[in-house]
Design an enzyme around this catalytic site. Sequence first.
Site: not given
Length: 576
Positions: A203-204, A207, A213, A262
């Site tokens: 996930h990071e 980014h 998101h 999310y």
Amino acid sequence: MTLWEFAIFICIFSGFSSFSNARYIPSVQVNVRGDIPTAKIIITVLRKRAKYWDFWQVNSRICPPSLCYMRENKRVKPRGTGESAFYNGDIVLDKVAADMMYGTSKRRRKRATTRMKDRLWKDGIMYYQFAPSLSRLARKAAKKAMEHVSNKTCIVFKKRRKKNPDYVRFISEPGCWSNVGRVGGMQNLSLGSGCEKMGTAVHEIGHALGFWHEQARYDRDNYVEVAVDNISPRYVADFEKINKTIANSRGYSYDYSSIMHYSERTFTNNGLRTIKVIGIGKELALRIGQRDGLSNIDVAQLRDIYFCNRKQDNDEMICPKKWVQNKRGCYMFMPRPKLQYAAAQRACKKSFSTLVQINTASEDRFLKKHLKNKYKNSTVWRTGARRINDTFVWDNGEGRKSIAMRYTAWNGSVPEGFSTMVLGRKKSSKDFTWEGSWTGSVSQLPDHTFSFICERKARRKCLPLEFRDGRDYRGKLAHTMSGITCQNWNSKYPHRHSLLGGIVSEVNPDGLGNHNFCRNPFRMRRKRPWCFTTKEKIEWEYCDITACKGSLNTTLDEKEKEETGDENATNSTRNY
């Protein structure tokens, strides 16, 4: 219980709680009866709903030292949402990103698209470094995450050396957080306590590769509903949508399964859902907030923005003998015979090609360099650029519609009074540039006769398949001819179908399964292997797979006629 007994109890209790699936928050109320203090223990239990704590839970009310510090008696911290140091819970906005997100002028918004392109990692190579203080678990999670991403895309992770100025530095500060895209210079990515999971690291890293998101997409209200009443008031701003000039979906469908989405209880104030799945997601019972790995659409978007499918095509495409290949194009340079425009176009047509169409700056540079190095005595070369109704277009030849010119490097100096454009050599520098010319006519021969360049698409090598329609193809090509990554055959999203579970030919099984490789299944037989796409408005496309000559004709066999209910069917290339 005395205060001494209570202290011992808390130490033991905290040790046991670290092995459970819940977070226990002990507190104490102290009462005094006479000279004897007594304590009442109150335990608040936050039950864990998943395999891990999500970033919003870990990052709640923290301000890591590398982001928040004092400078000249002033507190410095990134501009996040609410009172947080983070945007959307785990994103660190540098000055440029903050200007894009919070800038009020239309000009700033307009520049955002270009700026985001500039923040991608050049050639798909992300350089990284592990800080000495990075924990063993975080290091392991980061390595697994990078391996996961590189296995599914063309993105490469390389250890940073001194000559690499831009790189990601993995650290173990409080929280899980990252910048979006390549910031320039060193940029930290934290996998602190509670973040040492492969999915959290993916996930990071997502980014850092350029992902925002998923639920921040401008069109998200068609797919999910935000329950504002269930959101902690200070985090309501974290559910705002991002301007589409910054977070561009590039035509891909909304991705419920994205690792960048999310979870359904992100920033909950009461334990209830803050995001509810609606529409097609609800019909198909799709879930949000997974942290296991990249989804099919995540992979498709990464492969798109880093040109993975194009790179693969460039490596696997071939051209006929004597043709010169540049990426996915094949070029034939014809210095002799010199012909007028119409004759040159007919000559190209005989070799299943057209006069060259120069659509990109890189193609323009390739042609000019090749002409300069290989044909030193030729001065003028014809292209497909022709004036129609006072506008220059790419002429595809007789019987084919002309298309507007896309490459516009010469628009400011379009030659007036000429009917075609050619590549001509400058006498001073010997370089080639764009010039005006005449198409010429038979009555003007031998005037306006020049060398010319033919172009055709490069194709993959034909395959020795049994059937001409490729129904027996079992390779691993997973994108269409236009470069769109395929939808997984097991999935009914974004495009619904009922191919799996149906009757399959006993002689020629379909080869469908939990993959997205190109196929030509029995129940939707087409001219050659194809797939459903991951883009919202394009249901399916053909893949670049061709059977060599000698393959069997693809007429419907008796089994197929029986299943389709069409006794008069004569060809299996129909679209059902």
